[in-house]
Design an enzyme around this catalytic site. Sequence first.
Site, PDB file in Angstrom:
ATOM      1  N   HIS A 180      -3.788  10.711   0.556  1.00 55.33           N
ATOM      2  CA  HIS A 180      -2.413  11.363   2.046  1.00 55.33           C
ATOM      3  C   HIS A 180      -1.660  12.318   2.164  1.00 55.33           C
ATOM      4  O   HIS A 180      -0.952  11.672   2.654  1.00 55.33           O
ATOM      5  CB  HIS A 180      -1.795   9.278   1.716  1.00 55.33           C
ATOM      6  CG  HIS A 180      -1.668   9.428   3.433  1.00 55.33           C
ATOM      7  ND1 HIS A 180      -1.486   7.688   3.446  1.00 55.33           N
ATOM      8  CD2 HIS A 180      -1.215   9.223   4.252  1.00 55.33           C
ATOM      9  CE1 HIS A 180      -1.623   7.426   5.145  1.00 55.33           C
ATOM     10  NE2 HIS A 180      -1.105   8.429   5.563  1.00 55.33           N
ATOM     11  N   GLU A 192      -3.682  -0.020   8.183  1.00 53.64           N
ATOM     12  CA  GLU A 192      -2.446   0.445   9.107  1.00 53.64           C
ATOM     13  C   GLU A 192      -2.773  -0.382  10.870  1.00 53.64           C
ATOM     14  O   GLU A 192      -3.763   0.013  11.550  1.00 53.64           O
ATOM     15  CB  GLU A 192      -2.528   1.735   8.963  1.00 53.64           C
ATOM     16  CG  GLU A 192      -1.847   2.590   7.636  1.00 53.64           C
ATOM     17  CD  GLU A 192      -1.963   4.134   8.346  1.00 53.64           C
ATOM     18  OE1 GLU A 192      -1.417   4.491   9.183  1.00 53.64           O
ATOM     19  OE2 GLU A 192      -2.171   4.990   7.259  1.00 53.64           O
ATOM     20  N   GLU A 241      -7.011   8.208   6.201  1.00 50.62           N
ATOM     21  CA  GLU A 241      -8.032   9.029   6.995  1.00 50.62           C
ATOM     22  C   GLU A 241      -8.731  10.202   7.793  1.00 50.62           C
ATOM     23  O   GLU A 241      -7.773  11.299   7.624  1.00 50.62           O
ATOM     24  CB  GLU A 241      -6.826   8.830   8.384  1.00 50.62           C
ATOM     25  CG  GLU A 241      -6.151   7.710   8.548  1.00 50.62           C
ATOM     26  CD  GLU A 241      -4.749   7.562   9.769  1.00 50.62           C
ATOM     27  OE1 GLU A 241      -4.551   8.773   9.590  1.00 50.62           O
ATOM     28  OE2 GLU A 241      -4.014   6.075   9.876  1.00 50.62           O
ATOM     29  N   ARG A 249       0.583  -0.893   0.015  1.00 51.46           N
ATOM     30  CA  ARG A 249       0.027  -0.294  -0.104  1.00 51.46           C
ATOM     31  C   ARG A 249       0.464   1.440   0.060  1.00 51.46           C
ATOM     32  O   ARG A 249       2.122   1.485   0.732  1.00 51.46           O
ATOM     33  CB  ARG A 249      -1.049   0.100   1.203  1.00 51.46           C
ATOM     34  CG  ARG A 249      -1.908   1.653   1.230  1.00 51.46           C
ATOM     35  CD  ARG A 249      -2.729   1.419   2.545  1.00 51.46           C
ATOM     36  NE  ARG A 249      -3.449   2.703   2.601  1.00 51.46           N
ATOM     37  CZ  ARG A 249      -3.808   3.727   3.567  1.00 51.46           C
ATOM     38  NH1 ARG A 249      -3.018   3.036   4.815  1.00 51.46           N
ATOM     39  NH2 ARG A 249      -4.002   4.562   3.739  1.00 51.46           N
ATOM     40  N   ASN A 296      -7.417   1.985   9.976  1.00 49.36           N
ATOM     41  CA  ASN A 296      -6.023   1.837  10.369  1.00 49.36           C
ATOM     42  C   ASN A 296      -6.843   1.935  11.626  1.00 49.36           C
ATOM     43  O   ASN A 296      -7.371   2.547  12.103  1.00 49.36           O
ATOM     44  CB  ASN A 296      -5.948   3.591   9.998  1.00 49.36           C
ATOM     45  CG  ASN A 296      -5.339   3.190   8.857  1.00 49.36           C
ATOM     46  OD1 ASN A 296      -5.087   2.560   7.933  1.00 49.36           O
ATOM     47  ND2 ASN A 296      -5.036   4.624   8.339  1.00 49.36           N
ATOM     48  N   TYR A 336      -4.708   1.673  15.770  1.00 47.87           N
ATOM     49  CA  TYR A 336      -3.599   2.094  16.613  1.00 47.87           C
ATOM     50  C   TYR A 336      -2.845   1.472  18.538  1.00 47.87           C
ATOM     51  O   TYR A 336      -2.996   0.562  18.914  1.00 47.87           O
ATOM     52  CB  TYR A 336      -2.684   3.322  16.573  1.00 47.87           C
ATOM     53  CG  TYR A 336      -2.099   3.268  15.126  1.00 47.87           C
ATOM     54  CD1 TYR A 336      -2.926   4.119  14.083  1.00 47.87           C
ATOM     55  CD2 TYR A 336      -0.713   3.335  14.746  1.00 47.87           C
ATOM     56  CE1 TYR A 336      -1.708   3.820  12.129  1.00 47.87           C
ATOM     57  CE2 TYR A 336      -0.358   3.136  13.535  1.00 47.87           C
ATOM     58  CZ  TYR A 336      -0.742   3.502  12.399  1.00 47.87           C
ATOM     59  OH  TYR A 336      -0.455   3.697  10.955  1.00 47.87           O
TER      60      TYR A 336
END
Length: 448
Positions: free
Chosen positions: A121, A353, A166, A77, A294, A296
């Site tokens: 992005h 991600e 995002e 990606r 994504n 985290y």
Amino acid sequence: MARIHFPKDFVWGTATASYQIEGAYQEDGRGLSIWDTFSHTPGKVVNNDNGNVACDSYHRYEEDVALLKKLGVKAYRFSIAWPRIFPNGTGEVNEKGLAYYTKVVDALLAAGIEPCVTLYHWDLPQALQDKGGWDNRDTIQAFVKYAEVIFKAFDGKIKQWITFNETWCVSFLSNYIGAHAPGNTDLQLAVNVAHHCMVAHGEAVKIFRELGVQGEIGTTHNLSWLEPYSTSPEDQAAAHRHRAYTNEWFMEPTFKGSYPQFMVDWFKSKGAEVPVLPGDMETISQKIDFIGVNYYSGGFGRYKKDEGLFDCEQVQLGFDKTYMDWNVYPDGLYKVLSWVHEEYGDTPIYITENGACYEDTLTAENKVHDVLRTAYYRKHFIQCERLIESGVPLKGYFAWSLLDNFEWAEGYLKRFGIVYTNYETLERHPKDSYYFIQDVIRNNGFEA
Ligand SMILES: N=NNCCOCCOc1ccc(-c2cn(C[C@@H]3NC[C@@H](O)[C@H]3O)nn2)cc1
């Protein structure tokens, strides 16, 4: 020991983004982006770092592809820089920009690696920001024109397409909190930006369908998992508001064509209303082929009057922390993707991600024994198997990131890579986490 194993067709990959790795910021006709402007503004980025050189992947992409091949990934990606294709945001196409990405895509295909491309992005052409950026609805059409050029140029070569990365970061982090480019701090502006980016996403999906482009299209949202600290109604409501700020605010329009009313009311109480025009919500909720998530970190929130935007304070419960000061909270991955499946149905999910930032030391032998990062991946892979076993349509996983790179406002201080980037020499050195993931991919699993 339990054997953690994945489906045969599970897609293992890694992720990067144009401004974070390419460098060559003035090469071959590239125009300036808002991140060039932001990073060149003193005080915005740690150590006043910028993406002028970054990992120099613009010239070293063949090294990167070789690292990907050795890693054994099925997909990679990366993002295309809009300012390389339209240096002024609109107008004449810069053929040298297309030529560069053709070389990257062809190198990946030659290595047996599927390109997964993010169209946006964060590197908006500065020329468009000068005309209001995402606050200006004209930017929607500029994005659709850019997307159309890329769809036509790479149809048949690129089969997995992500419209935006995002949108919470593009809108709230960058226009309300102000920590990212362009660095505004205005709630109404952030709400406008979020809405216009989601309309742009929907318009791009529409033209993707109209052109009959091969492959699948989706979008990527960064979802967090903030749980109520207690079962009290106040804590549950406060945690839900903060969770909805990153999650429902984007997922509801994308899948259901409406904003969550309790959040519309909350934002209205803060003086911000969504600038919805007729047809916008139908456009935003165009059917997508997959959703990128994504993830985290997560945590716990409780009610505290006048704390932040949502009367919610985060409660520290002693979780291990990464160098971003984020909780290591693998259960949050299971919870948030289970929620996505329960709330939004069987649309395939890719983790686009997931990864961790820790201080890394390069040894004299050019090794990096990143024990904590390896442990982070191991813990989150276990949750991925748990999700698949529970029937969640998790189809793939992209580690963030292949390389240490420009971590936005944190500059080069914060390293997320499974490959160490020596910023003096631009040499790449695989870390222990790279070899752990290489082994997981080779065996499609591991002993937990
Ligand atoms: N919520 N309130 N915050 C209060 C104050 O926050 C200030 C800073 O906040 C944030 C929040 C989130 C992030 C972030 C970074 N990445 C990693 C990138 N993902 C896309 C890819 O390019 C990676 O580099 N994902 N998320 C950074 C900073």
